[in-house]
Design a protein around this motif. Structure first.
Motif, mmCIF file in Angstrom:
data_model
loop_
_atom_site.group_PDB
_atom_site.id
_atom_site.type_symbol
_atom_site.label_atom_id
_atom_site.label_comp_id
_atom_site.label_asym_id
_atom_site.label_seq_id
_atom_site.Cartn_x
_atom_site.Cartn_y
_atom_site.Cartn_z
ATOM 1 N N UNK A 107 1.067 -1.161 0.274
ATOM 2 C CA UNK A 107 0.442 0.523 -0.094
ATOM 3 C C UNK A 107 1.069 1.776 0.090
ATOM 4 N N UNK A 108 0.219 2.205 -0.594
ATOM 5 C CA UNK A 108 1.091 3.210 -0.869
ATOM 6 C C UNK A 108 0.811 4.261 0.349
ATOM 7 N N UNK A 109 1.750 5.737 0.374
ATOM 8 C CA UNK A 109 1.839 5.868 1.703
ATOM 9 C C UNK A 109 0.447 7.292 1.207
ATOM 10 N N UNK A 110 0.252 7.517 2.640
ATOM 11 C CA UNK A 110 -0.993 8.309 2.436
ATOM 12 C C UNK A 110 -1.239 9.738 3.902
ATOM 13 N N UNK A 111 -1.394 10.910 3.359
ATOM 14 C CA UNK A 111 -1.056 11.789 4.175
ATOM 15 C C UNK A 111 -2.298 12.508 5.170
ATOM 16 N N UNK A 112 -2.839 12.758 6.177
ATOM 17 C CA UNK A 112 -4.651 13.184 7.160
ATOM 18 C C UNK A 112 -4.149 14.641 7.118
ATOM 19 N N UNK A 113 -4.921 15.167 7.835
ATOM 20 C CA UNK A 113 -4.393 16.160 7.960
ATOM 21 C C UNK A 113 -5.732 16.632 9.647
ATOM 22 N N UNK A 114 -6.942 15.625 9.493
ATOM 23 C CA UNK A 114 -7.985 15.415 10.295
ATOM 24 C C UNK A 114 -7.129 15.049 12.108
ATOM 25 N N UNK A 115 -7.617 15.961 13.071
ATOM 26 C CA UNK A 115 -7.531 15.557 14.128
ATOM 27 C C UNK A 115 -7.895 14.673 15.099
ATOM 28 N N UNK A 116 -9.015 15.242 15.071
ATOM 29 C CA UNK A 116 -10.274 14.587 15.470
ATOM 30 C C UNK A 116 -10.538 12.757 14.634
ATOM 31 N N UNK A 117 -10.526 12.735 13.499
ATOM 32 C CA UNK A 117 -10.765 11.549 12.798
ATOM 33 C C UNK A 117 -9.688 10.099 13.214
ATOM 34 N N UNK A 118 -9.575 9.084 13.858
ATOM 35 C CA UNK A 118 -9.030 8.188 13.644
ATOM 36 C C UNK A 118 -8.590 7.368 12.293
ATOM 37 N N UNK A 119 -7.849 6.724 12.083
ATOM 38 C CA UNK A 119 -7.547 6.054 11.244
ATOM 39 C C UNK A 119 -6.932 5.255 11.009
ATOM 40 N N UNK A 120 -7.212 3.965 9.814
ATOM 41 C CA UNK A 120 -6.348 3.133 9.913
ATOM 42 C C UNK A 120 -4.821 2.426 9.282
ATOM 43 N N UNK A 121 -4.577 2.406 9.379
ATOM 44 C CA UNK A 121 -3.258 2.043 9.034
ATOM 45 C C UNK A 121 -2.489 1.442 8.372
ATOM 46 N N UNK A 122 -3.868 -0.150 7.933
ATOM 47 C CA UNK A 122 -3.266 -0.635 6.625
ATOM 48 C C UNK A 122 -2.841 -2.054 7.113
ATOM 49 N N UNK A 123 -2.150 -2.099 8.527
ATOM 50 C CA UNK A 123 -1.452 -3.278 9.052
ATOM 51 C C UNK A 123 -2.656 -4.060 9.761
ATOM 52 N N UNK A 124 -2.665 -5.407 9.488
ATOM 53 C CA UNK A 124 -3.785 -6.031 10.443
ATOM 54 C C UNK A 124 -2.807 -7.282 10.877
ATOM 55 N N UNK A 125 -3.316 -8.289 11.825
ATOM 56 C CA UNK A 125 -2.445 -9.318 12.575
ATOM 57 C C UNK A 125 -3.546 -10.355 12.418
ATOM 58 N N UNK A 126 -4.208 -11.618 12.620
ATOM 59 C CA UNK A 126 -4.705 -12.521 12.854
ATOM 60 C C UNK A 126 -3.940 -13.460 13.973
ATOM 61 N N UNK A 127 -4.438 -13.947 15.372
ATOM 62 C CA UNK A 127 -4.391 -14.808 15.787
ATOM 63 C C UNK A 127 -5.604 -15.883 16.529
ATOM 64 N N UNK A 128 -4.992 -16.980 16.446
ATOM 65 C CA UNK A 128 -6.154 -17.891 17.432
ATOM 66 C C UNK A 128 -5.132 -18.067 18.763
ATOM 67 N N UNK A 129 -5.739 -17.507 19.721
ATOM 68 C CA UNK A 129 -4.660 -17.874 20.920
ATOM 69 C C UNK A 129 -6.190 -19.652 21.327
ATOM 70 N N UNK A 130 -4.810 -19.990 21.659
ATOM 71 C CA UNK A 130 -4.345 -21.883 22.296
ATOM 72 C C UNK A 130 -5.442 -21.925 23.821
ATOM 73 N N UNK A 131 -5.042 -20.627 24.602
ATOM 74 C CA UNK A 131 -5.485 -20.834 26.111
ATOM 75 C C UNK A 131 -5.906 -19.742 26.261
ATOM 76 N N UNK A 132 -7.119 -19.376 26.864
ATOM 77 C CA UNK A 132 -8.183 -17.993 27.500
ATOM 78 C C UNK A 132 -7.327 -17.475 28.446
ATOM 79 N N UNK A 133 -6.459 -18.016 28.710
ATOM 80 C CA UNK A 133 -5.175 -17.449 30.198
ATOM 81 C C UNK A 133 -3.833 -17.349 29.331
#
Length: 146
Positions: free
Chosen positions: A1-27
């Motif tokens: 994904x190419x870079x992007x620019x934002x100027x709004x102080x009130x809106x939270x934007x997503x970075x574009x990176x994510x990770x998914x995990x399946x925890x083996x234990x609730x502890x």
């Protein structure tokens, strides 16, 4: 994904990176590690003011890179990176690797699959922030502990 620019102080934007995990234990505790490059600039003199970015980890965000976050903010995961103006300056720039980490306690997850991502916004009421979500500038890792 190419870079992007934002100027709004009130809106939270997503970075574009994510990770998914399946925890083996609730502890288990989940360690989130993130790194991305941010360039924050203001073009007005602000003695004693600051500029930079605020960022948080999110759960289950599905927004596209650069769009407004639609996931759930993880409490206490806020990270601020910025610079303080010490005199009247016309241009100040922060261009650094933005590194953050957070331990998700066992009480905040189950053993079902969970997706984590990063959200950010401009830290001052003027200026702009450019985010670089490309492979060469960022990573997001989830590690199950315990």
């Amino acid at each position: 994904t190419s870079s992007y620019t934002r100027t709004d102080q009130t809106v939270i934007y997503t970075h574009g990176r994510s990770v998914t995990i399946d925890p083996k234990s609730p502890d288990s505790v989940i360690l989130l590690l993130a790194r991305f490059r941010a360039d924050s600039t203001t073009e007005s003199p602000f003695t004693g003011r600051s500029t930079g970015i605020k960022s948080w980890f999110y759960e289950d965000d599905t927004a596209a890179s650069g769009d407004a976050v639609n996931g759930t903010k993880i409490s206490n995961s806020e990270y601020i990176q910025g610079i303080q103006f010490t005199g009247d300056t016309q241009i100040n720039t922060l261009d650094q690797a933005h590194t953050m980490w957070y331990l998700v306690p066992s009480a905040d997850h189950t053993t079902t699959q969970v997706k984590y991502s990063i959200g950010f916004k401009l830290y001052s009421d003027t200026g702009e922030v450019e985010i670089f979500p490309s492979d060469s500038h960022s990573s997001l890792i989830a590690i199950e502990i315990g």
